[in-house]
Design an enzyme around this catalytic site. Structure first.
Site, PDB file in Angstrom:
ATOM      1  N   HIS A 127       1.006  -1.170   0.082  1.00  0.00           N
ATOM      2  CA  HIS A 127      -0.019   0.107  -0.051  1.00  0.00           C
ATOM      3  C   HIS A 127       0.794   1.534   0.054  1.00  0.00           C
ATOM      4  CE1 HIS A 127      -3.202   2.729   1.076  1.00  0.00           C
ATOM      5  NE2 HIS A 127      -4.210   1.808   0.948  1.00  0.00           N
ATOM      6  N   GLU A 141      -2.237  -0.950  -6.136  1.00  0.00           N
ATOM      7  CA  GLU A 141      -2.258  -2.332  -5.129  1.00  0.00           C
ATOM      8  C   GLU A 141      -2.607  -3.593  -5.965  1.00  0.00           C
ATOM      9  OE1 GLU A 141      -5.084  -1.015  -2.172  1.00  0.00           O
ATOM     10  OE2 GLU A 141      -4.398   0.989  -2.539  1.00  0.00           O
TER      11      GLU A 141
END
Length: 362
Positions: A193, A328
């Site tokens: 992330h 992501e």
């Protein structure tokens, strides 16, 4: 090899030897640098977090191109999710529950009535063990390890997890994650992330960055950021279409990432899951820096930092909405509650493998 490089390599060996000799030291929270020339990456074993990525721009000026904090202590208390690995199951699980082999599992609920990023004490809020650390040479890397215990945040079974960050030429950062189910079936969906801003972490918003996604479909999400319909829809004719290079800000005000304006959307990556293939390409015209992402997962989440709001960052910088973007790679969100999506269930003895490669240039 220059004297400075020799010293760095020697220091790296000393640190690695100390870690190997002392298991307790490997559980301490530290900061570890991977360096290759003027390209460097800093990682902490708190949450297996990427703290910085430094590289030149088209004029040779160095800058840190990821958002974050100055100290590990600030990461411990961070709620903005700057740079960690999320797990055991990333993204949201509806109502914090799922059924597996006829048994109902109830998870830690930390996002309204849902579970987000593995729960309040997911993999982003634990100390990982440093298994290997080589900070210099042709391909510097660090391997971090975490044993997730049976019942952690409500998930079944013991799980061994490894994450390796590796730097190589030219300006390439590899992220390699794997997990092994030791005794029980369990869902697994890890993600990384990091917030990127190719102009530099304090350079303002990323609305002018040109983004291309190798994704012709996406999963529409509801107001709770869940794929409640179970549909996969084409991006054609929608503000989610980035098949051709398009400024991130071109249509950003036409989409909602939950209750705020901006992208927080899951895309289905074109091509065969399980194979490394192009996922995304981003370019910042002002600095000349570019990022190309390759991955082996079926999906990728585009998030444009919609919830940052005068957030304190590194070096006294302040991050506001759209100050960065996240890419992501992942499995389908809430797949444990959607049999129409590819399964994320890992059976006893099976190994989950998740690879990402960020190719940076300027």
């Amino acid at each position: 090899m220059a004297r400075g490089e020799l010293f760095l390599a020697a220091l790296c060996v000393v640190v690695a030897s100390a870690l190997a000799a002392n298991a307790d030291a490997r559980k301490m929270v530290g900061v570890y640098e991977l360096r290759k020339g003027d390209f460097s990456v800093k990682v902490t074993n708190w949450g297996a977090t990427i703290m910085s990525v430094i590289l030149p721009d088209s004029k040779g000026n160095l800058a840190d191109v990821v958002l974050g904090r100055d100290t590990v202590a600030q990461y411990v208390n961070d709620t903005s999710f700057f740079g960690p690995v999320a797990g055991r199951v990333a993204q949201r699980i509806a109502q914090g529950r799922f059924v597996l082999d006829g048994k109902v599992y109830h998870l830690n609920i930390n996002d309204g009535r849902n579970t987000l990023q593995g729960g309040g004490r997911g993999f982003h809020k634990v100390i990982w063990t440093v298994r290997e650390y080589v900070c210099a040479g042709d391909s510097p890397y660090i391997t971090l390890y975490y044993r997730s215990f049976d019942g952690e945040q409500g998930f079944p079974g013991n799980l061994d997890v490894h994450v390796t960050y590796r730097v190589s030429s030219p300006y390439t950062l590899g992220v390699h994650m794997n997990a092994t189910a030791l005794d029980k079936a369990t869902p697994v969906n890890l993600l990384q992330h990091t917030y990127w801003n190719l102009g530099g972490h304090g350079s303002g918003d990323v609305l002018g960055h040109a983004l291309r996604l190798a994704a012709s479909r996406y999963t529409p999400l509801d107001g709770e950021m869940l794929p409640s319909s179970g549909r996969v829809a084409p991006v054609a004719g929608t503000p989610f279409d980035f098949r051709a290079p398009t400024p991130i800000g071109a249509r950003i005000r036409q989409v909602m990432g939950g209750r705020v304006v901006g992208y927080d959307a899951n895309y289905v990556v074109d091509g065969e899951p399980g194979r490394m293939r192009p996922v995304a390409a981003v370019r910042d015209g002002a600095s000349g820096r570019a990022l190309e992402l390759w991955g082996n997962q079926p999906c990728v989440q585009l998030y444009t930092a919609n919830w940052l709001n005068h957030t304190e960052g590194k070096g006294g910088e302040v991050y506001d909405r759209w100050a960065g973007f996240c890419l992501e790679t992942q499995g389908y969100p809430d797949a444990v509650n959607h049999p129409e999506f590819p399964s994320q269930i890992l059976r006893h003895g099976q190994v989950y493998r998740h690879d990402m490669v960020f190719k940076l240039s300027f």
